[in-house]
Design a protein around this motif. Structure first.
Motif, PDB file in Angstrom:
ATOM      1  N   ARG C 184       0.825  -1.196   0.000  1.00 54.39           N
ATOM      2  CA  ARG C 184       0.000   0.000   0.000  1.00 54.39           C
ATOM      3  C   ARG C 184       0.873   1.265   0.000  1.00 54.39           C
ATOM      4  N   ILE C 185       0.223   2.364  -0.293  1.00 55.46           N
ATOM      5  CA  ILE C 185       0.862   3.678  -0.231  1.00 55.46           C
ATOM      6  C   ILE C 185       1.139   3.978   1.244  1.00 55.46           C
ATOM      7  N   VAL C 195       4.351   0.261   1.751  1.00 54.78           N
ATOM      8  CA  VAL C 195       4.384  -0.526   2.999  1.00 54.78           C
ATOM      9  C   VAL C 195       3.341  -1.644   2.931  1.00 54.78           C
ATOM     10  N   GLU C 196       3.406  -2.532   3.900  1.00 51.87           N
ATOM     11  CA  GLU C 196       2.485  -3.668   3.924  1.00 51.87           C
ATOM     12  C   GLU C 196       1.034  -3.196   4.035  1.00 51.87           C
ATOM     13  N   THR C 197       0.132  -3.920   3.428  1.00 50.72           N
ATOM     14  CA  THR C 197      -1.282  -3.563   3.561  1.00 50.72           C
ATOM     15  C   THR C 197      -1.763  -3.984   4.952  1.00 50.72           C
ATOM     16  N   MET C 338       7.514   2.284  -7.840  1.00 53.67           N
ATOM     17  CA  MET C 338       8.530   1.916  -6.837  1.00 53.67           C
ATOM     18  C   MET C 338       8.728   0.401  -6.754  1.00 53.67           C
ATOM     19  N   TYR C 339       7.662  -0.358  -7.055  1.00 49.91           N
ATOM     20  CA  TYR C 339       7.849  -1.824  -7.067  1.00 49.91           C
ATOM     21  C   TYR C 339       9.039  -2.161  -7.977  1.00 49.91           C
ATOM     22  N   PHE C 365       5.908  11.539  -0.868  1.00 50.84           N
ATOM     23  CA  PHE C 365       5.957  10.265  -1.595  1.00 50.84           C
ATOM     24  C   PHE C 365       6.396  10.511  -3.041  1.00 50.84           C
ATOM     25  N   TYR C 366       5.857  11.564  -3.621  1.00 55.46           N
ATOM     26  CA  TYR C 366       6.221  11.986  -4.973  1.00 55.46           C
ATOM     27  C   TYR C 366       7.729  12.255  -5.038  1.00 55.46           C
TER      28      TYR C 366
END
Lengths: 427, 210, 754
Positions: C184-185, C195-197, C338-339, C365-366
C-alpha cells in the motif's frame, strides 16, 4: 465562576472550529459528556470566516447555524471560550487537564444589545477580518458568535473607555475586575482539533506580501468577498480601493516547497478555483482571473468544479510557479514575472490584485502541552494503539472541510472507545 | 573529443538522464525537478535563454541529448543563484548548468563560438599555464578573439580601465614578454593533470585518446 | 396536562420597554392571547427573570409559556424549560430592531409586537410536549455490509466501542480490493516507500474480536425496519437464509475498476502487456510469490521499461469515460513504479500525467519516487501501440510542446483507471412514472425503480427503493459539505469508495466515522430521538387515519424514505427513519399529518391570530414563512445590524419550506393577508436545503398555486417564493421592502373582512 464538572468518562475537545464542534457534537449526540475548549471568544473557527465553500458555493455559516442549534439543544457539552489548555498529564482514560481562561470582562448577563459597543470609541484591528478593518474595542466577534456575548478588549481595561462601556450596560454584564482563571479537571480522552493557520506570506520574499499593498492572501480575499466582511463584499484593492477585475492567483504559495512547507496543502487549488467565481460574480464578462499553478489538484468529484471553471472564458490557467512580483508604483498594479512552462512562454503579467493561495500549517504545536507525536510538517500523527489523544481535522493533516469533518467524526469514535473502556472497567 | 562523445552515446544508448546523472556535476538532481518553472522565471538572463533550466531538465528526461549539449543555453548562467534560492525542490540549478556546460565542452560538442565558452577556455589556459593570471595576455587574447579590428576597438573602449590597472600595479605592462608565474609552475601543472585524471576516471570519461 | 394555563412573559430589556408599550402588550396577551398569567420583566433572561418563570411553572400556575423577548435563537439555554411547551415572540430582532426609533414609527411597531404576542399565544396553545415514540427500537447491533478495509474497519471500530457487529461479505474471504494489493501507499512518516497492507492485521483482529460475527459468501437479501429495529435476511451462497435484527447499517460495498476494455486506444485488450493497476498488483504479487522480478504477461521476460498512463478513462470532459478524478491513482502509480525501482534501479519507469495529484504528505511520496529515479512527464497519452514485441506510447509532451513525443521499447504499460462505486441499484432512474393523483392538487411523478441492472446491495423493502439514493456518478455520498455522513436513509451509512473515490487512508478514516454514526444512530433510536439535523427532537409525525385519502403524496415526497404503505395503501410512518422536517405534513392535501409541537394548526393558528386591518387602513399584512435554518437566522441578523424592513410583515419560522402546507397560503389570503412570501434554501443541483428536497417541493407546490389564486381572482404576485441563504443579511430586508412596494402597487386584497 467556572468550575468544570468532568470525570474520566468526559471527553475533552480542544478547538472550537468546525472539526472541534463536530467532534464534540457527534460525541455528545452519542451520549457522552464533553468539554469544548476554544481559544477565541466565539466558536466557528476558520470556516466561519470563509465566504463560500467549494464546490457547492454554499455558505459556511449555514452549517454553523445547524451546529450551533445542535449545541444549544445538547445538555452534554460544556463550552469554555477564551480558554487554552496549558497542561495535560496522566494516561489514557485518566487525564488531568489544566486550562486557563482569559477574562472576557463580560458575564453571562450580556444580552448582546450592543450598548457597550456604542459607548466605546476606541477601535482595534478586527481579527475576524484578519485585521483588514477596525472594530470597536467592545465587540461581538461576529453576527453568529456563540456565545452571543460581547467582549471587552484587554487594551482598554483600566481606561476611561472601559468605564464608559460598563456605564452603558444596563444589565450588570460588564465586570472589569475579571481575572484570568485556571481550571483543572479530568478527562478520559482528548481530541486536539486545534486547526490550522495560514503560512506567513511575508516569508515568501519574491512575492512581496510585506511590500506590495495589492498582494494579499487567499484567506484575506475570502473576507473581501464576504458581504459581512470589511468591504461589504466589494473586491477592492487595498492600495486605492479600486475594484479588482484582473486578479492573479498564485498556487503553492508556501506549499510544496522545501524552503517553506514541504507538504501540499490540498485545499488551495480548489480555493482559488472557487475564488475565480467571486471575481466573475462581481465583474461578469469583464472579470479576468489567471491561475498560476504547478498541478491543479482537484481530486475526486472536485474535478467537475475544475471543468466548470475551465469552461469560463474569463479564467486563464498558466502552468507556472511565479518567480517574482514587482509593483508599478504609479498605478499600484502588480506585475508577475515567470515562465509558462507549457511550451516555454515568458510573461510579465500586469494584474490589479494578486492573491496568494497560502499554505496551511498546524496552528499550534501540541507537543508543548501534551505527549503527542507530530509528523515533519507538525501535524498530529495517528494515535498509537491504546492511546487516548487524537488529532482531528487540520490539526492532523491538510484537509478540506468535508474531510475535516470526517476526521473529527472518526476522532470522536476513537475517543468514545477510550471512554467506554473506562466505563466498562468501572462497571 | 568526438571519440569521447561516441563512447558516451554508445554507453548510455539513449538514456541521456542516466548519462547526465553519471557525468554531470550535480546531475543526480535533474530527476527531482517538478517542472514548476520558477528557475526559468527567476533568471535575470531569462529572455536570452533558448531553453531555460526547467526545460533543459525536461529535455534531458526526454532524451534530447544533442539539443541540450549543443545548446548555448547553459552557457548563459552567471551564477546569480536566484534559481537555487527559489527552487522549491532545492535543486542546485546553477551548478547543474555549469556542469552541463562543462560536460558538453569535454565531449567537444559545445557550441564552438560561444563567447562564454571561449572566454573560459582562454582564462583556463592562461591560468593553468603559469599558475596565476597574466592580465595583459588574457586581455589581449580576449579582445582580439574575434579578429584584429574588433580587438583594437575593444582595447580602446577598455583603455581607461587598463590605465587604472597599470597605475595600481594590477597589470604588468610587459606581461606579454615577461610574465612572472607562480613558484613551481611544473608542480601546479602536474597537480591539475592529476586532478583531471582522477575526475575523468571517477566519471568514466577517460578515453584512449584523452 | 388537561387544563391549559398559559403564562406570557414580556421582557422590557434591550430597549423593548422603551420602544414598546409593554403594558398594552400585556393586555393583548391577557385579552386576546387568553393568558392566565402575564408578567413583565426588565431583564427576563437574567437569573431572576428565569427564576420567575420557573417558579410559576413549579407552582403549577402555568403549564404553557410564551416568552416575548428576543429571537428563539438567542438565550436559548436560559429559556429551555423541560416538559412544557414554549413559544417565543421575537420582539427584539424582528420588531424593534427592524423599525425606526421615531415617534411616527411607534404605532406600527406596537402593532407588530402585539401581533407577535397574539401569534405566540395562539401557537403555544396548539403545541404539545412531544413524548418519545413508544415504538422506539432498542437493538444496538451494527450490520456492516462489505468485508474490505472499509467494512472491516467499521466493524472493528464499532466493536472496540463495545457494540456487537455482524459483518457480511459476499466473497469467501475478507480483504476486498486491498487483499489484492502487493503493498500500500505509505500512510505515515516517512512517506517514502510502499508498505504492507493492513489486511492481515485487520483480519486477525476481527478473528480475535468476540463482538464481531462474520458471514462469508453471504449477501443481505432483505432489509426492513428502521434504526434500532432493522430486520435483515442474510443469505449464504448455499441459499440458507438467517434473519438477524440490527440497529444500524454501514454499507461498505466498495468499488469496481473502470473497465479498461473501453480503452482500446490505450492498447488494453490488444496487447497482454497493457494492464490496469489491478493487473499490475497481480503481477507484483506473483513476482513476490515466485521470489522473482515482475515479468511481462506476453512472454514472461523481465520488465525493463514500464510506462504508467494516468487518468486512463478518467477526467474525461467528453463524457465518454469517467468525468471525475479518482484521486488515489497518482499515488498508486507512484507506488507501483517503486515496485520496479526498489527491485532494480535500472528499470525505466515513466509516469505520464496531466496534473500530478498527491495532496498532503503525498508530496513527500512523490519526491521519494523522483529520488528513486521514477520519471514524471507532463503529457497527454494518445495511443499505445504494440509492434515487434514491445510497446510504443505516443503522447503529447505538454512541457516541450511536442505533439509527437513517444516512449519506445516499452515492456509494460499500466493504465490508471478509476473507481466505480458498487452502490447497487439506482433507485431514482425512472421507468414509466407513476402518477400520484388525488384530485386535491397537482399530480406528481412517482419515481419507479427500473428493473435492476446492478443487483441491489441492501435490498431494502422501503417503498422508495431497495438501495441508498445516489448523489452523482453512482456514488452514495452526502451532498453536505459540513455533514459528510448525512444520508437520506436514516441509520444507514455508506462508507469507503462506494460514496466517494478514495484511497486507503481516507477509507479508514471514513469507516471509523461511519461506525460512530452507526452507534450514534442506535443510541438515539433507543431513546426515540431524531437524528441529524434535528438531533434530539422527540416529536414525530402522526396521522389521522380516518381523514386520509391514501393519496401516497407523503410517501412519495418524504426525502428520507421514512414512510411505507400498508396493504390498504395507508401511510406507515417509520419514526426511527423520520428526520422531522415536516415535508409529509406540507404535502398532505387533507392535512391529517402533524407533529405534537409542529402542525398545520400551530402555524395556522398563528396566521389567524394576526390582526388584519380593513382594506381602507392602508396597512397591508404580509405573511412571511421563513425556513428556520437559513432564512430566519438571516432575518435575525438583519435585525442585529438594524436593517429596517416593512412593519407590515409577520414572520413565522418553519422547520423547512417543505413543511409548508398550501392551506396556510389559501387561509392567509382568504383571511385578508395581502401577500405571502416564502423564504427557503436554494434548490437544484447544488441544493442547500437541509432536508434535501423540502425547498424544491415547496417551490413546486407554489408554482401550482397560481390556479388556486386565479380561482379566487387574485393576482399571482400575492404569493412569492424566494431562495435565501443565511448570508443574505442585507438582501432579506430588501426583499421584504420590495415586496411591500409590489403589494402597494397591485393593491389590497379584496377578501379583507370576509
Amino acid at each position: 465562576m467556572a468550575t468544570v464538572v468532568a470525570t474520566n468518562e468526559t471527553l475533552l475537545v480542544v478547538g472550537g472550529g468546525i472539526s472541534g464542534m463536530t467532534a464534540a457534537l457527534e460525541a455528545a449526540e452519542t451520549g457522552k459528556d464533553v468539554v469544548l475548549v476554544e481559544k477565541g471568544p466565539a466558536l466557528g473557527g476558520r470556516v466561519s470566516r470563509l465566504y463560500k465553500y467549494f464546490p457547492k458555493l454554499c455558505h459556511p455559516t449555514c452549517g454553523l447555524e445547524i451546529n450551533l442549534r445542535r449545541l444549544k439543544a445538547s445538555k452534554r457539552i460544556r463550552v469554555l471560550t477564551l480558554a487554552e489548555v496549558r497542561k495535560v498529564s496522566g494516561a489514557p482514560g485518566n487525564y488531568a487537564v489544566t486550562v486557563s481562561v482569559a477574562p472576557r470582562y463580560v458575564n453571562e448577563n450580556c444580552t448582546a444589545c450592543g450598548a457597550c459597543g456604542d459607548a466605546v470609541s476606541t477601535e482595534i484591528p478586527n481579527p475576524f477580518n484578519y485585521g483588514l478593518n477596525n472594530m470597536k474595542a467592545a465587540y461581538l466577534p461576529f453576527s453568529m458568535a456563540y456565545p452571543q456575548r460581547y467582549v471587552i478588549d484587554p487594551s482598554i481595561i483600566a481606561t476611561g473607555e472601559a468605564e464608559k462601556a460598563k456605564a452603558a450596560c444596563q444589565y450588570n454584564a460588564i465586570d472589569l475586575d475579571m481575572k484570568e482563571e485556571v481550571l483543572t479537571f479530568n478527562a478520559g480522552a482528548i481530541i486536539w482539533a486545534t486547526g490550522w493557520k495560514p503560512y506567513d506570506a511575508a516569508k515568501i520574499q519574491p512575492y512581496g506580501y510585506d511590500r506590495f499593498a495589492n498582494v494579499i492572501t487567499s484567506v484575506e480575499f475570502e473576507r473581501l468577498a464576504d458581504p459581512r466582511g470589511p468591504t461589504g463584499g466589494r473586491v477592492i484593492r487595498p492600495s486605492d480601493g479600486k475594484e479588482a477585475k484582473n486578479v492573479a492567483f498564485i498556487q503553492c504559495a508556501g506549499s510544496r516547497d522545501r524552503n517553506h512547507l514541504t507538504h501540499c496543502s490540498r485545499i488551495c487549488c480548489m480555493a482559488s478555483l472557487k475564488q475565480t467565481t467571486y471575481v466573475r460574480e462581481r465583474c461578469g464578462d469583464d472579470a479576468k482571473s489567471t491561475i498560476y499553478y504547478i498541478d491543479i489538484r482537484a481530486i475526486d468529484r472536485f474535478e467537475d468544479f475544475y471543468q466548470k471553471v475551465q469552461a469560463d472564458p474569463t479564467v486563464r490557467f498558466v502552468k507556472s510557479k511565479v518567480a517574482s512580483i514587482t509593483e508599478d508604483q504609479k498605478t499600484g498594479d502588480v506585475i508577475l514575472h515567470g515562465v509558462d512552462t507549457e511550451g516555454y512562454h515568458r510573461y510579465d503579467a500586469r494584474h490589479d490584485l494578486c492573491v496568494l493561495a497560502i499554505g496551511m500549517e498546524p496552528s499550534v504545536d501540541v507537543r508543548a502541552i501534551a505527549d503527542v507525536s507530530v509528523d515533519v510538517s507538525g501535524f498530529i500523527e495517528a494515535s498509537i494503539p491504546d492511546g487516548g489523544m487524537f488529532g482531528a481535522g487540520c490539526a492532523s493533516n491538510a484537509l478540506d472541510v468535508n474531510r475535516s469533518v470526517q476526521s473529527a467524526t472518526a476522532s470522536a469514535m476513537r475517543a468514545i472507545q477510550v471512554i467506554n473502556r473506562v466505563a466498562r472497567a468501572e462497571g | 573529443m568526438t571519440e569521447l562523445n561516441h563512447k558516451m552515446v554508445e554507453q548510455y544508448r539513449n538514456d541521456f538522464l542516466k548519462e547526465v546523472e553519471a557525468n554531470v556535476e550535480e546531475g543526480d538532481w535533474v530527476k527531482m525537478c517538478m517542472q514548476c518553472g520558477v528557475c526559468s522565471g527567476s533568471c535575470p538572463f531569462g529572455p536570452d535563454w533558448e531553453h531555460p533550466p526547467q526545460e533543459i531538465f525536461m529535455m534531458i528526461r526526454a532524451g534530447k541529448r544533442d539539443e541540450v549539449l549543443r545548446s548555448e543555453s547553459m552557457w548563459m548562467c552567471t551564477s546569480c543563484y536566484n534559481c537555487i534560492v527559489r527552487c522549491p525542490r532545492e535543486l542546485p540549478i546553477t551548478h547543474i548548468m555549469h556542469g552541463l556546460a562543462n560536460y558538453a565542452h569535454r565531449l567537444g560538442i559545445a557550441p564552438k563560438m560561444n563567447p562564454t565558452r571561449r572566454f573560459a577556455k582562454i582564462f583556463w589556459d592562461n591560468i593553468a599555464k603559469n599558475g596565476r593570471v597574466n592580465e595583459l595576455d588574457l586581455s589581449v587574447k580576449l579582445y582580439f578573439m574575434d579578429g584584429f579590428k574588433k580587438g583594437v576597438k575593444r582595447a580602446i573602449e577598455m583603455s581607461t580601465v587598463g590605465l587604472g590597472m597599470l597605475k595600481t600595479g594590477r597589470l604588468n605592462p610587459f606581461g606579454l614578454v615577461a610574465h612572472r608565474g607562480c613558484k613551481d609552475k611544473k608542480g601546479i601543472q602536474k597537480m591539475l593533470k592529476k586532478a583531471r585524471e582522477l575526475e575523468d576516471r571517477r566519471r568514466g570519461l577517460a578515453t584512449r585518446g584523452a | 396536562m388537561s387544563e391549559v394555563k398559559l403564562g406570557t412573559y414580556i421582557c422590557r430589556g434591550c430597549g423593548i420597554g422603551d420602544r414598546l408599550d409593554t403594558a398594552a402588550l400585556s393586555v393583548v396577551a391577557q385579552k386576546e392571547g387568553k393568558a392566565q398569567l402575564v408578567r413583565e420583566h426588565d431583564f427576563l433572561c437574567s437569573a431572576d427573570g428565569v427564576a420567575t418563570i420557573r417558579q410559576s411553572l413549579e407552582g403549577g400556575e402555568v403549564n404553557q409559556v410564551v416568552i416575548a423577548a428576543c429571537s428563539r435563537r438567542s438565550k436559548t439555554e436560559a429559556f429551555n424549560f423541560e416538559n412544557v411547551t414554549v413559544a417565543r415572540a421575537n420582539l427584539r430582532e424582528q420588531v424593534i430592531w427592524t423599525q425606526p426609533d421615531t415617534p411616527e414609527a411607534r404605532e406600527l411597531t406596537q402593532e407588530m409586537a402585539a401581533d407577535y404576542i397574539r401569534m405566540a399565544c395562539a401557537e403555544v396553545k396548539k403545541m404539545h410536549v412531544p413524548a418519545a415514540s413508544a415504538n422506539a427500537g432498542t437493538n444496538k447491533r451494527v450490520l456492516v455490509v462489505g468485508g474490505g478495509v472499509s467494512g472491516m474497519t467499521s466493524a472493528l471500530e464499532a466493536a472496540k466501542a463495545g457494540y456487537e457487529v455482524l459483518l457480511v461479505e459476499k466473497t469467501g474471504a475478507l480483504g476486498g480490493w486491498t487483499a489484492k494489493l502487493y503493498k500500500r501507499i505509505p500512510f505515515r512518516e516517512p512517506y517514502a516507500d510502499p508498505v504492507e497492507t493492513p489486511v492481515h492485521e485487520l483480519i486477525a483482529a476481527i478473528g480475535k474480536e468476540p463482538r464481531i460475527k462474520v458471514f462469508l459468501n453471504s449477501t443481505t437479501t432483505r432489509t426492513s425496519g428502521s434504526p434500532g429495529q432493522f430486520s435483515v435476511d442474510i443469505t449464504a451462497e448455499s441459499g440458507n437464509t438467517m434473519t438477524e435484527n440490527v440497529g444500524a447499517i454501514v454499507m461498505a460495498s466498495g468499488f469496481s475498476l473502470y473497465d479498461a476494455n473501453k480503452l482500446p486506444h490505450l492498447g488494453y485488450g490488444k496487447s497482454p502487456d497493457v494492464v490496469d493497476q489491478a493487473g499490475l498488483e497481480a503481477l507484483a504479487l506473483k513476482a513476490a510469490a515466485d521470489g522473482a522480478r515482475i515479468r511481462r504477461p506476453s512472454d514472461g521476460r523481465e520488465v525493463k521499461n514500464v510506462v504508467f498512463v494516468q487518468c486512463a478513462g478518467q477526467r474525461d470532459a467528453s463524457g465518454e469515460h469517467l468525468t471525475y478524478c479518482s484521486g488515489y491513482c497518482c499515488n498508486a502509480s507512484i507506488k507501483q513504479a517503486m515496485y520496479f525501482k526498489d527491485a532494480n534501479r535500472d528499470i525505466d519507469t515513466n509516469i505520464i500525467y496531466t496534473d500530478l495529484r498527491t495532496p498532503g504528505n503525498g508530496e513527500d511520496f512523490y519526491r521519494s519516487a523522483q529520488k528513486k529515479g521514477v520519471s514524471f512527464t507532463k503529457g497527454r497519452v494518445k495511443a499505445v501501440e504494440s509492434a515487434g514485441g514491445s510497446l510504443t506510447v505516443r503522447f503529447h509532451d505538454l512541457i516541450l510542446n511536442d505533439e509527437r513525443a513517444t516512449v519506445t521499447g516499452v515492456d509494460l504499460v499500466v493504465l490508471a483507471t478509476g473507481q466505480i462505486p458498487n452502490s447497487g441499484m439506482n433507485i431514482e432512474l425512472k421507468a414509466e412514472p407513476e402518477k400520484a393523483d388525488d384530485g386535491h392538487g397537482p399530480s406528481v411523478e412517482v419515481p419507479v425503480p427500473v428493473p435492476p441492472k446492478a443487483a441491489s446491495v441492501l435490498n431494502l423493502t422501503y417503498r422508495q427503493g431497495p438501495d441508498l439514493p445516489q448523489l452523482k456518478y453512482g456514488f452514495t455520498d452526502s451532498h453536505f459539505i459540513c455533514f459528510p455522513y448525512e444520508t437520506r436513509r436514516s441509520g444507514i451509512y455508506a462508507t469507503g469508495p462506494v460514496r466517494r473515490p478514495m484511497d486507503l487512508v481516507q477509507a479508514v478514516e471514513d469507516a471509523t466515522g461511519a461506525a460512530l454514526k452507526a452507534i450514534q444512530a442506535v443510541e438515539n433510536a433507543s431513546l426515540g430521538r431524531a437524528l441529524h439535523p434535528r438531533s434530539g427532537d422527540l416529536s414525530f409525525p402522526s396521522f389521522r387515519r380516518e381523514g386520509c385519502t391514501q393519496c401516497k403524496r407523503c410517501t412519495v415526497e418524504c426525502p428520507f424514505g421514512a414512510i411505507d404503505e400498508d396493504e390498504q395503501r395507508y401511510p406507515v410512518f417509520n419514526e426511527g427513519r423520520c428526520r422531522r422536517c415536516g415535508t409529509c405534513m406540507g404535502a398532505c392535501p387533507v392535512r391529517v399529518i402533524s407533529f405534537e409541537n409542529y402542525s398545520v394548526d400551530t402555524v395556522g393558528a398563528q396566521i389567524k391570530a394576526v390582526d388584519v386591518p380593513d382594506e381602507f387602513s392602508e396597512k397591508p399584512r404580509l405573511l412571511l414563512l421563513a425556513c428556520e435554518n437559513d432564512a430566519y437566522p438571516a432575518l435575525d441578523m438583519a435585525g442585529m445590524n438594524r436593517l429596517q424592513s416593512s412593519a407590515f410583515v409577520r414572520t413565522i419560522p418553519v422547520r423547512c419550506l417543505g413543511s409548508v402546507n398550501t392551506i396556510w397560503i389559501t387561509d392567509a389570503l382568504n383571511s385578508g393577508y395581502d401577500g405571502v412570501m416564502l423564504m427557503g434554501c436554494k434548490h437544484g443541483d447544488d441544493y442547500q436545503c437541509h432536508f434535501v428536497k423540502g425547498s424544491e417541493l415547496a417551490d413546486y407546490r407554489m408554482s401550482k398555486i397560481d390556479d388556486t389564486l386565479k380561482g379566487l381572482n387574485l393576482e399571482p404576485e400575492r404569493v412569492r417564493t424566494y431562495e435565501v441563504a443565511i448570508t443574505d443579511i442585507a438582501r432579506v430586508p430588501q426583499l421584504i421592502n420590495d415586496y411591500a412596494e409590489k403589494i402597494k402597487e397591485i393593491g389590497m386584497n379584496p377578501f379583507k373582512g370576509f
